[in-house]
Design a protein around this motif. Structure first.
Motif, PDB file in Angstrom:
ATOM      1  N   VAL A  37       0.841  -1.187   0.000  1.00 18.68           N
ATOM      2  CA  VAL A  37       0.000   0.000   0.000  1.00 18.68           C
ATOM      3  C   VAL A  37       0.880   1.243   0.000  1.00 18.68           C
ATOM      4  N   ARG A  39       0.569   5.930  -0.942  1.00 18.01           N
ATOM      5  CA  ARG A  39      -0.110   7.007  -1.653  1.00 18.01           C
ATOM      6  C   ARG A  39       0.032   6.862  -3.162  1.00 18.01           C
ATOM      7  N   ASN A  40      -0.972   7.329  -3.911  1.00 19.10           N
ATOM      8  CA  ASN A  40      -0.848   7.396  -5.360  1.00 19.10           C
ATOM      9  C   ASN A  40       0.375   8.227  -5.719  1.00 19.10           C
ATOM     10  N   GLU A 168      -3.520  -3.810  -8.389  1.00 17.16           N
ATOM     11  CA  GLU A 168      -4.927  -3.391  -8.310  1.00 17.16           C
ATOM     12  C   GLU A 168      -5.845  -4.382  -9.034  1.00 17.16           C
ATOM     13  N   SER A 196      -2.966  -2.897  -3.738  1.00 12.00           N
ATOM     14  CA  SER A 196      -4.416  -2.698  -3.733  1.00 12.00           C
ATOM     15  C   SER A 196      -4.811  -1.638  -2.718  1.00 12.00           C
ATOM     16  N   HIS A 197      -6.004  -1.042  -2.955  1.00 12.75           N
ATOM     17  CA  HIS A 197      -6.661  -0.205  -1.960  1.00 12.75           C
ATOM     18  C   HIS A 197      -7.950  -0.862  -1.492  1.00 12.75           C
ATOM     19  N   ARG A 199      -9.958  -2.876   0.784  1.00 15.69           N
ATOM     20  CA  ARG A 199      -9.741  -3.268   2.178  1.00 15.69           C
ATOM     21  C   ARG A 199     -10.148  -4.699   2.456  1.00 15.69           C
ATOM     22  N   GLU A 210       4.014  -0.936   3.619  1.00 18.81           N
ATOM     23  CA  GLU A 210       3.684   0.418   3.172  1.00 18.81           C
ATOM     24  C   GLU A 210       4.903   1.072   2.538  1.00 18.81           C
ATOM     25  N   HIS A 223      -5.401  -5.679   6.721  1.00 19.97           N
ATOM     26  CA  HIS A 223      -5.686  -4.249   6.731  1.00 19.97           C
ATOM     27  C   HIS A 223      -6.198  -3.762   8.075  1.00 19.97           C
ATOM     28  N   ASP A 487      -6.046   5.933  -3.555  1.00 22.96           N
ATOM     29  CA  ASP A 487      -5.309   5.232  -2.513  1.00 22.96           C
ATOM     30  C   ASP A 487      -6.127   5.226  -1.219  1.00 22.96           C
ATOM     31  N   LEU A 488      -5.648   4.486  -0.225  1.00 24.22           N
ATOM     32  CA  LEU A 488      -6.425   4.315   1.002  1.00 24.22           C
ATOM     33  C   LEU A 488      -6.696   5.632   1.731  1.00 24.22           C
TER      34      LEU A 488
END
Length: 536
Positions: A37, A39-40, A168, A196-197, A199, A210, A223, A487-488
């Motif tokens: 995971v 940030r974009n 993804e 993936s985002h 959950r 991360e 998650h 992103d999450l």
């Protein structure tokens, strides 16, 4: 292979413009199912390609024990490609045909390996995915995005690879396809890394890793465990930031007191020297010593202020990644008994069993629109938005409505967010609009960029701003898969934004965790027998 491994040793990635995306990454990925995971834009996809051997790192080394199979986020359906090409089985199937015909070429047996039943397995997997109408030579261009993704994933599962890397994989998949994928991944026997985002998908992982500007950090568990640890880290970082600010204020107050005491001592010394009628040479020496002492104190104070500011900046960096959203609500957002009605409406482009819908939508009703791919969710939203007409029946929408499609096509990629907003909100001062955009999470450096240069999350915020801050703000919000490609942190910020929206809401999504976070009142489900409205 019983213990596949992917190992990063001091890996860095420098972009063509000279900027460093990530540096000095060292980590090992083993048989444990792992979710990646971040940030974009932080470099997850580039890191995945380095791990898969499709790209060389700018520095450092990546080693692999065993074969790696990589499924990218965007599956190409270019002209000339077939279903077999999407699943990456064309070469092996051709080799099997030549071997069966007695005209094997050098390398054919190595290509096939022990996959002598590949054709049968591939057909069985297509049937299990509900794609039994397809065959290896079916042109890829006739597939939907979700179908192309499913075919690419089938290729991964029949590959017999030692390690799968999936980027993804649930994007474009409907609910049943997502659940089927989760079940397959639970039984995958070899190494697995999933970017993936989603959950629900991440909760099935044995650990979460991360990627951020500070490198890679591993969290045990899925998650839910990761989210708990991140919440604890945020709380600790917030306390440290507050303490650093208090320490800076206390330190600056002490520095001011010290400077004032020195100023008073110097003033007394000057008065004493004048009253004692001392010789000028003595007064000059006293003045020089005082100036030296004052300069030394100034340097000490500057260094101490820099230390205090540095401590605050360090504490701030630990929390600045969190997205804070404040939604400005227009004053006219009062409740209304009915905002929209569909009376015996027949949706176009759908079979008769799935096209008819009756719906009465109240002013504060919040509805999740769910169903498999191709069931008409997007068509329903477009009909309410007035973009398509019903075949029969009555459609009435009594309030301003805004439709945000999956591509946010109404945003001109050449124009900036502030330009779009000024066009629909001419009665509001530009300074006020800029403040509202900042509260929505779009800072001054981003709102002036062309929308084509913004991330998916930033473009979504710009579209929301145009819908909610217009002179006639939307009191019916129609959203089609708004969580795709976020992103999450951006997902959670969007959830918070939509929870605070006080108008009527219809949102189509396959992400159940996202829908659960929106405080919905109802579920509008597309079934083989028609549309069903149920309490959420």
């Amino acid at each position: 292979m019983t213990n596949p491994r992917l190992t990063l040793d001091g890996v860095s990635c420098v972009l063509p413009d000279g900027s460093t995306l990530f540096s000095n990454l060292s980590e090992q990925f083993d048989h444990r199912p792992t979710g990646l995971v971040g940030r974009n834009g932080c470099g997850k996809t580039l890191l995945a390609r380095i791990l898969a051997g499709q790209r060389e790192p700018s520095a450092g080394r990546c080693t692999r024990s065993g074969s790696v199979y990589y499924v990218p986020q965007q599956v190409s359906r270019a002209d000339g490609r077939s279903v077999a090409d999407l699943a990456n089985v064309r070469t092996a199937l051709d080799a099997l045909e030549r071997i069966a015909a007695g005209i094997a070429q050098p390398g054919d047996f190595e290509t096939v390996g022990n996959r002598w039943d590949l054709r049968q397995r591939f057909h069985a997997e297509l049937e299990r995915a509900g794609l039994e109408r397809l065959h290896p030579d079916t042109p890829a261009g006739v597939l939907s995005g979700g179908e192309a993704t499913r075919v690419a994933l089938i290729g991964a599962f029949v590959s017999a690879a030692d390690f799968l890397i999936l980027d993804e994989p649930t994007n474009h998949l409907d609910g049943p396809s997502r659940r089927a994928l989760l079940e397959q991944l639970r039984h995958w026997p070899n190494g697995l890394l999933v970017i993936s985002h989603d959950r629900r998908l991440l909760d099935g992982m044995a650990r979460i890793v991360e990627l951020s500007a500070s490198g890679l950090r591993s969290y045990g568990g899925g998650h839910a465990f990761y989210a708990q640890r991140k919440a604890e880290e945020r709380e600790s970082a917030s306390r440290q930031l507050e303490q650093a600010r208090i320490e800076r204020e206390r330190g600056e107050r002490a520095l001011r007191d010290q400077r004032e005491r020195q100023d008073r001592r110097q003033a007394r010394g000057r008065r004493h020297g004048q009253e004692a009628n001392q010789a000028k040479i003595l007064l000059d020496r006293q003045k020089q010593r005082a100036e030296t002492s004052h300069g030394k104190l100034q340097r000490q104070h500057a260094a101490e202020r820099e230390r205090l500011d540095r401590d605050v900046r360090k504490a701030w960096h630990a929390v600045e990644d969190e997205i804070s959203i404040v939604l400005h609500e227009p004053a006219v957002m009062s409740a209304q008994k009915r905002v929209a009605e569909l009376d015996a409406v027949a949706l176009p482009f759908l079979p008769p069993s799935a096209c008819e819908v009756d719906l009465i939508l109240g002013g504060r009703q919040r509805v999740g629109v769910v169903g498999p791919n191709g069931s008409g969710k997007s068509t329903l939203l477009r009909l309410l938005a007035g973009q398509v007409e019903p075949l029969v029946g009555r459609r009435e929408v009594h309030v301003p409505a805004a439709y945000l499609d999956q591509q946010l096509a109404h945003l001109d990629p050449r124009e900036s967010a502030i330009e779009h907003l000024l066009r629909v909100a001419g009665n509001t001062a530009q300074s006020t609009l800029r403040t509202w955009l900042a509260q929505l999470g779009l800072d001054a450096a981003r709102i002036g960029l062309p929308c084509g240069e913004l991330s998916g999350g930033e473009r979504l915020k710009a579209a929301l701003a145009c819908a909610l801050y217009a002179d006639l703000p939307a009191r019916l919000l129609l959203l089609d898969e708004p969580s795709n490609h976020l992103d999450l942190p951006s997902l959670q910020a969007l959830e918070a934004t939509l929870r605070s929206y006080r108008g009527a809401l219809l949102v189509a999504s396959h992400d159940e965790a996202f829908l659960d976070g929106l405080a919905l009142t109802d579920r509008l489900r597309a079934t083989a027998q028609g549309w069903r409205l149920e309490p959420w």
